[in-house]
Design a protein around this motif. Structure first.
Motif, short mmCIF file in Angstrom:
data_model
loop_
_atom_site.label_atom_id
_atom_site.label_comp_id
_atom_site.label_asym_id
_atom_site.label_seq_id
_atom_site.Cartn_x
_atom_site.Cartn_y
_atom_site.Cartn_z
N SER A 45 65.72 10.63 88.14
CA SER A 45 67.09 10.83 88.62
C SER A 45 67.24 10.38 90.07
N THR A 46 66.14 10.42 90.84
CA THR A 46 66.21 9.99 92.24
C THR A 46 66.57 8.53 92.34
N ALA A 47 65.86 7.68 91.60
CA ALA A 47 66.11 6.25 91.66
C ALA A 47 67.53 5.92 91.23
N TRP A 48 67.98 6.55 90.14
CA TRP A 48 69.33 6.27 89.65
C TRP A 48 70.40 6.74 90.62
N SER A 49 70.23 7.90 91.20
CA SER A 49 71.23 8.43 92.14
C SER A 49 71.31 7.56 93.39
N LEU A 50 70.16 7.21 93.95
CA LEU A 50 70.16 6.41 95.17
C LEU A 50 70.63 4.99 94.89
N LEU A 51 70.26 4.44 93.74
CA LEU A 51 70.75 3.10 93.38
C LEU A 51 72.25 3.11 93.20
N ALA A 52 72.78 4.16 92.56
CA ALA A 52 74.23 4.27 92.39
C ALA A 52 74.93 4.39 93.74
N ALA A 53 74.32 5.15 94.67
CA ALA A 53 74.92 5.30 95.99
C ALA A 53 75.00 3.96 96.72
N VAL A 54 73.92 3.20 96.69
CA VAL A 54 73.92 1.89 97.36
C VAL A 54 74.94 0.95 96.71
N ALA A 55 74.97 0.93 95.38
CA ALA A 55 75.91 0.06 94.67
C ALA A 55 77.35 0.42 95.01
N LEU A 56 77.64 1.71 95.11
CA LEU A 56 79.00 2.13 95.43
C LEU A 56 79.36 1.79 96.87
N ILE A 57 78.43 2.02 97.79
CA ILE A 57 78.72 1.73 99.20
C ILE A 57 79.05 0.25 99.40
N VAL A 58 78.19 -0.61 98.87
CA VAL A 58 78.36 -2.05 99.08
C VAL A 58 79.42 -2.63 98.15
N GLY A 59 79.33 -2.28 96.86
CA GLY A 59 80.22 -2.89 95.87
C GLY A 59 81.66 -2.51 96.05
N VAL A 60 81.95 -1.22 96.20
CA VAL A 60 83.33 -0.79 96.37
C VAL A 60 83.91 -1.30 97.68
N GLY A 61 83.08 -1.30 98.73
CA GLY A 61 83.55 -1.84 100.00
C GLY A 61 83.94 -3.30 99.90
N ALA A 62 83.14 -4.10 99.18
CA ALA A 62 83.45 -5.51 99.01
C ALA A 62 84.71 -5.70 98.16
N LEU A 63 84.84 -4.93 97.10
CA LEU A 63 86.02 -5.05 96.23
C LEU A 63 87.30 -4.67 96.97
N TYR A 64 87.24 -3.61 97.74
CA TYR A 64 88.44 -3.20 98.47
C TYR A 64 88.78 -4.20 99.58
N SER A 65 87.76 -4.78 100.18
CA SER A 65 88.02 -5.82 101.18
C SER A 65 88.71 -7.02 100.54
N LEU A 66 88.26 -7.41 99.35
CA LEU A 66 88.92 -8.50 98.63
C LEU A 66 90.38 -8.16 98.32
#
Length: 275
Positions: free
Chosen positions: A38-59
């Motif tokens: 669960s650690t790997a999945w939670s931290l991977l999800a956090a990184v994906a959300l930080i970078v991915g959502v930020g990029a999508l909203y910037s677009l």
């Protein structure tokens, strides 16, 4: 005649018992953290959300740039690129919940407390591990989200430099805020000792106060809103905060106070020794 009695061979000396120290407890909790799926999945999800959502909203903001002079003056490029932090807080908070509530669910918490009878070092060890692991991972993620977002916003001349006033503080503050949310989830897990109840409590703390305040008269809600946990905490993640909100570091300090109170309640319940 003198008889000699047979001598009993000496037993080999056993391993010396190791004293329980906070450093050893932290090392043990780190082993638990990095070996849980669960650690790997939670931290991977956090990184994906930080970078991915930020990029999508910037677009999205590039396709709809602010045109009104007042909107241009209030536009916060840093907040746009760090939008994903407000979703990543869920993944980080759930990680904190699972680290302690998961042990109660499986019963392994008994072995943990048998090894550390005083109990409180276990809570502090988990807090150090969750806080540092979240900070170390979310800081590069927040910086990457900022750089990606600004490269997108630069197409419309809406970008800002990391060296501009308040920007580096907002990037660092985003990582600190997520680290505090991880401790919030840990405190809820230790206090409620149920994964479902602690996750529900996490959602309640992060979103409930704002919903309830919205039901109050505007004169009351405007005064109360800046002092709620999340509005106070996210003040440190923006360069141009709402004039009605608290100052960045004051708001973050108030959020840390909420977390400290919750951890103190969890520590008090652990001291009751009713696991």
């Amino acid at each position: 005649m003198t008889t000699t009695r047979p001598t009993t061979p000496a037993r080999p000396a056993g391993p010396a018992a190791q004293r329980v120290t906070q450093a050893r407890v932290i090392r043990s909790e780190w082993t638990k953290l990095r070996t849980q799926p669960s650690t790997a999945w939670s931290l991977l999800a956090a990184v994906a959300l930080i970078v991915g959502v930020g990029a999508l909203y910037s677009l999205l903001r590039v396709t709809r740039p602010p045109t009104d002079p007042a909107a241009v003056a209030s536009f916060d490029p840093t907040a746009v690129s760090l939008t994903g932090v407000q979703l990543a807080e869920l993944a980080v908070g759930i990680l904190g919940v699972l680290l302690v509530a998961g042990e109660y669910a499986t019963g392994t918490i008994r072995a943990t407390f048998a090894a550390v009878p005083r109990r409180l070092p276990v809570l502090w060890g988990k807090a150090v591990v969750v806080g540092l692991a979240t900070l170390v991972l979310s800081l590069p993620a927040a910086l990457a989200a900022f750089l990606v977002g600004q490269s997108i916003l630069s197409g419309e001349g809406l970008d800002i430099a990391l060296s501009d006033p308040g920007v580096a503080r907002a990037v660092l503050g985003s990582a600190l805020y997520l680290s505090a949310v991880g401790l919030l989830g840990l405190g809820l897990g230790a206090l409620l000792r149920s994964t479902a109840a602690a996750v529900a409590g996490l959602f309640g703390v992060l979103f409930g106060p704002q919903l309830l305040t919205g039901l109050l008269p505007a004169a009351w809600s405007d005064r109360i809103y800046p002092y709620l946990p999340v509005p106070a905490g996210v003040a440190v993640t923006t360069v141009q905060p709402d004039p009605a909100s608290l100052a960045p570091w004051s708001g973050f300090a108030l959020f840390c106070l909420y977390v400290a109170v919750l951890l103190a309640l969890a520590a008090w319940r652990l001291r009751r020794r009713d696991a």
